[in-house]
Write a protein that holds these residues in place. Structure first.
Motif, mmCIF file in Angstrom:
data_model
loop_
_atom_site.group_PDB
_atom_site.id
_atom_site.type_symbol
_atom_site.label_atom_id
_atom_site.label_comp_id
_atom_site.label_asym_id
_atom_site.label_seq_id
_atom_site.Cartn_x
_atom_site.Cartn_y
_atom_site.Cartn_z
ATOM 1 N N SER A 88 0.879 -1.136 0.467
ATOM 2 C CA SER A 88 0.048 0.331 -0.243
ATOM 3 C C SER A 88 0.495 1.441 -0.513
ATOM 4 O O SER A 88 2.036 1.060 1.085
ATOM 5 C CB SER A 88 -1.410 -0.268 0.886
ATOM 6 O OG SER A 88 -1.922 -0.647 1.103
ATOM 7 N N ALA A 92 -1.564 6.483 2.435
ATOM 8 C CA ALA A 92 -3.420 6.705 2.181
ATOM 9 C C ALA A 92 -3.675 8.544 2.657
ATOM 10 O O ALA A 92 -3.431 8.868 2.883
ATOM 11 C CB ALA A 92 -3.502 5.917 3.533
ATOM 12 N N TYR A 124 -6.110 5.103 -1.195
ATOM 13 C CA TYR A 124 -4.650 4.556 -1.452
ATOM 14 C C TYR A 124 -4.495 4.772 -2.742
ATOM 15 O O TYR A 124 -4.983 3.813 -2.818
ATOM 16 C CB TYR A 124 -4.053 3.828 -0.468
ATOM 17 C CG TYR A 124 -4.474 2.854 0.070
ATOM 18 C CD1 TYR A 124 -4.076 2.061 -0.863
ATOM 19 C CD2 TYR A 124 -5.259 2.559 0.930
ATOM 20 C CE1 TYR A 124 -5.496 0.647 -0.536
ATOM 21 C CE2 TYR A 124 -7.004 2.096 0.559
ATOM 22 C CZ TYR A 124 -6.269 0.248 0.304
ATOM 23 O OH TYR A 124 -6.664 -0.809 0.588
#
Length: 746
Positions: A577, A580, A591
């Motif tokens: 990831s 965010a 994200y």
């Protein structure tokens, strides 16, 4: 060693002890037990002044008078030296510093550090002595059970049972039995010891004899590119005002010349000796051709051969090129290109073995997930170098000794790195308990670009003191103004919407903290052992989302409450990831994937919208190939970066359409608090600056010329913004210098 004793007391003139350390004066060096702590001359001289004062305050003027007597320097030099000394010494048992700051006066040695081997340090000698005396006491007691016959020896029972006249026969039997038993036991012991010795035979290990600073010029040196050696000369990639040079030094640190890169964004990557040529390339652009610079200064391309990085074989007949996930081989002119291997991830830093039979390189799968891979040149087979090692996914950037016996590399834990060496001598590997050992760690934060000299007597590396200062960037080229709190080396700083809090990730520590804007009420929010990046406040200032990772694993997204009591993971390691960002209501986050250093990860790239309460996720329509998303504070827009080109894209939720704001290669982006401006900075090699894009008009303009900024932080560098809409960056306050280690390689 001859020790000269003082007339009074029991203290040596040439030795000062404090805590677990010994400071020797001839030569001047610091030891902890038998380990020599690597410090520069000025650091040692500074420490000597403090230790010799034995707890008394040493005024700042004294340091400049003694340590910097031959130079005109600022207070920052002393502050930096004390900072590095504290890092090298560590902490006292009570958590305090060995060196205390006395406000507006100077520095002194902490009172609890004055006593050698002070309380809190465990003495292994005392522990072993105690254990030995207990064992001896137990062995001296009769081996009998209370109320029962003596059973210490089976032969005692035999003597009691035989007739008196047969005593001599039993004695002979006892002697023979004892002799036979002794021989059997002796044989077993010998066999056991022989086996133990094979596994624990004393094999000489590589040893650092001393360290010397080669350069001390404060120039910005690239820590992500190899050093190049040519006999007694050393090539170092440097950047001055956004222009790249290959600087030539002799091994004593004298700069001979600087060679401008013949191509925009180019860096020196390798050397061909016959005839003498330098190979340049653009490390983060696979489409850029390699450029050859001859001794006469003429430049040409290698038959259009392109890639990220290149290395020349020992016989100089073959070129190894990394292009995307392909390892290519070409002849010395760049022709006859063939694919040797397809790599599991993007890669860099290829290194030929001295016999030309292997190529080792670093594969990259996101920050803090780097591995070393060995490729057999004969058949292209791939072998992970440190499979099963604790450092398997936190290593990079290796170099061989000229005889092929050793391989030196970097262990990068995100917040620090160290130099390690691997024993490649196959004929004695079965005798070694460990084939890898740490060579150098500290006192600088990061060690990079190790290379062993051809005679195998010296090891060169770049030592990077990772420290920065946050500066505001007013429009144009005005003066820089530091925001509060002062002296904060933070990779990212973010202000809560209500203005009551700031949150930041320390550089290079990587931990997440929050405090009031004036620095009060400071609290660590991240878990121990985790790296953090890019915190973002929720609109109600009650929570933060941020990137989190354990070194060696992928980035995830974590959420924490402002009091630090509630911490949770919003994503898992399989998602890799990116940053965010909250929606205007704070009920969702957006994200993308973690795409870093210009590399594109495997698999599809898109932006995800996640509902905070339900945990449901969905792909944002039209976001294919986009990452690095930022939601505007008013919720109307999402700005993102296009993979590959790094162009800046904008989604307007009112129209549902994506549009392109700029084709410039974007590094990072951030919204102004009023949602009217998207600030972004460009990648190296482009028109370096901080730009402002205005979604309402589509206009893009240069906000600040960043050519002279010496930025730092975790790559990629992050932008921050103050509540009044002024961009903030982290400017380098530490140094990157080349060091030489005299080394004994048995």
């Amino acid at each position: 060693m001859t020790l000269v004793w003082m007339a009074k007391g029991n203290k040596m003139k040439n030795l000062e002890r404090f805590g677990p350390f010994s400071l020797e004066r001839s030569p001047l060096r610091l030891r902890r037990d038998f380990e020599i702590i690597s410090l520069t001359t000025r650091q040692l001289e500074t420490l000597e002044l403090i230790v010799s004062a034995r707890g008394r305050i040493v005024p700042k003027e004294k340091f400049f008078e003694v340590v910097w007597k031959d130079a005109i320097v600022e207070d920052g030099n002393l502050t930096q030296t004390i900072f590095l000394l504290r890092k090298a010494l560590g902490r006292l048992p009570d958590g305090g510093e060995f060196i205390e700051t006395v406000s507006r006066q100077g520095y002194r040695l902490a009172p609890t550090a004055l006593v050698p081997n002070s309380v809190g340090y465990t003495s292994s000698e005392a522990t072993n002595t105690e254990a030995t005396s207990i064992e001896a006491d137990q062995l001296s007691k009769p081996a009998v059970n209370e109320g029962r016959e003596d059973v210490r020896s089976p032969f005692a029972t035999i003597l009691k049972q035989v007739r008196p006249g047969a005593y001599s026969d039993v004695k002979v039997l006892l002697t023979r039995e004892r002799l036979l038993l002794t021989l059997i036991i002796g044989l077993l012991v010998c066999l056991g010891l022989a086996g133990w010795n094979l596994g624990h035979v004393s094999i000489p290990h590589p040893t650092i004899l001393r360290s010397v600073g080669v350069t001390n010029d404060g120039m910005q040196k690239s820590i992500h590119l190899p050093l190049l050696l040519n006999g007694d000369y050393l090539y170092v990639n440097e950047t001055i005002d956004n222009l790249n040079y290959l600087a030539l030094y002799n091994t004593d640190g004298e700069r001979i010349m600087r060679i401008p890169s013949p191509v925009t964004g180019g860096r020196g990557l390798s050397i061909v000796h016959e005839p003498y040529r330098l190979l340049f390339g653009v490390p983060w652009d696979s489409a850029s051709p390699f450029t050859v610079l001859s001794a006469s200064g003429g430049a040409s391309h290698l038959d259009g051969l392109s890639g990220r990085t290149i290395a020349v074989s020992p016989d100089e007949n073959t070129l190894a090129v990394i292009k995307g996930r392909q390892l290519l081989l070409a002849d010395q002119a760049g022709g006859n290109v063939r694919t040797l291997a397809t790599l599991p991830n993007v890669a860099y830093w290829p290194e030929w073995s001295p016999d030309g039979k292997h190529i080792r390189l670093t594969t990259w799968a996101g920050d803090y997930r780097q591995s070393l891979l060995d490729i057999n040149v004969a058949d292209g087979s791939l072998t992970p170098l440190l499979a099963g090692s604790p450092h398997e996914h936190t290593v990079c950037c290796g170099s061989w000794s000229s005889d092929g016996k050793y391989f030196v590399y970097v262990v990068d834990e995100g917040y620090r790195s160290s130099l390690w060496i691997r024993d490649e001598r196959r004929n004695i590997k079965f005798l070694l308990k460990e084939t890898e050992q740490e060579l150098v760690s500290g006192p600088v934060d990061f060690w990079n670009a190790p290379i062993i000299s051809h005679d195998n007597k010296r090891l060169y590396a770049i030592g990077h003191e990772a420290r920065g200062e946050l500066i505001r960037l007013p429009r144009g080229e005005g003066s820089y103004v530091q925001p509060l709190p002062e002296d904060l080396s933070a990779d990212t700083v973010t202000f809560s919407r209500d203005g009551h809090w700031i949150a930041y990730t320390l550089f290079p520590g990587g931990s997440l903290w929050r405090s009031r804007p004036d620095g009060s009420e400071k609290l660590q929010l991240s878990r121990p052992g985790r790296m953090t990046r890019a915190p973002q406040w929720s609109p109600d200032s009650a929570n933060l989302v941020y990137q989190c990772a354990i070194p060696g694993e992928a980035w995830q997204i974590c959420e924490v409450s402002v009091d630090g009591l509630s911490v949770s993971n919003l994503t898992n390691a399989a998602q890799v990831s990116g940053v965010a960002t909250f929606s205007a209501k704070g009920d969702k986050v957006a994200y993308g994937q973690d795409v870093d250093r210009g590399f594109q990860l495997q698999g599809d790239i898109f932006i995800t919208i996640r509902d905070i309460k339900s945990g449901q996720q969905e792909k944002l329509s039209g976001s294919e190939g986009l990452y690095n998303a930022r939601w505007s504070p008013d919720g109307r827009y999402i700005a993102a970066t296009a993979s590959g080109t790094q162009a800046l894209m904008l989604l307007d939720f009112q129209t549902g359409h994506w549009s392109k704001l700029t084709d410039q290669p974007v590094n990072d982006l951030i919204w102004s608090p009023d949602s009217k401006t998207v600030f972004f900075d460009t990648r190296q090699g482009a028109d370096n600056g901080i730009f402002a894009a205005y979604p309402s008009t589509g206009k893009v303009e240069k906000y600040f010329d960043a050519k002279k900024l010496r930025r730092t932080g975790f790559p990629p560098w992050r932008l921050s913004v103050t509540p009044d809409g002024v961009p903030v960056v982290l400017q380098q306050a530490g140094m990157s210098e080349v060091y030489r280690f005299d080394i004994d390689l048995p």
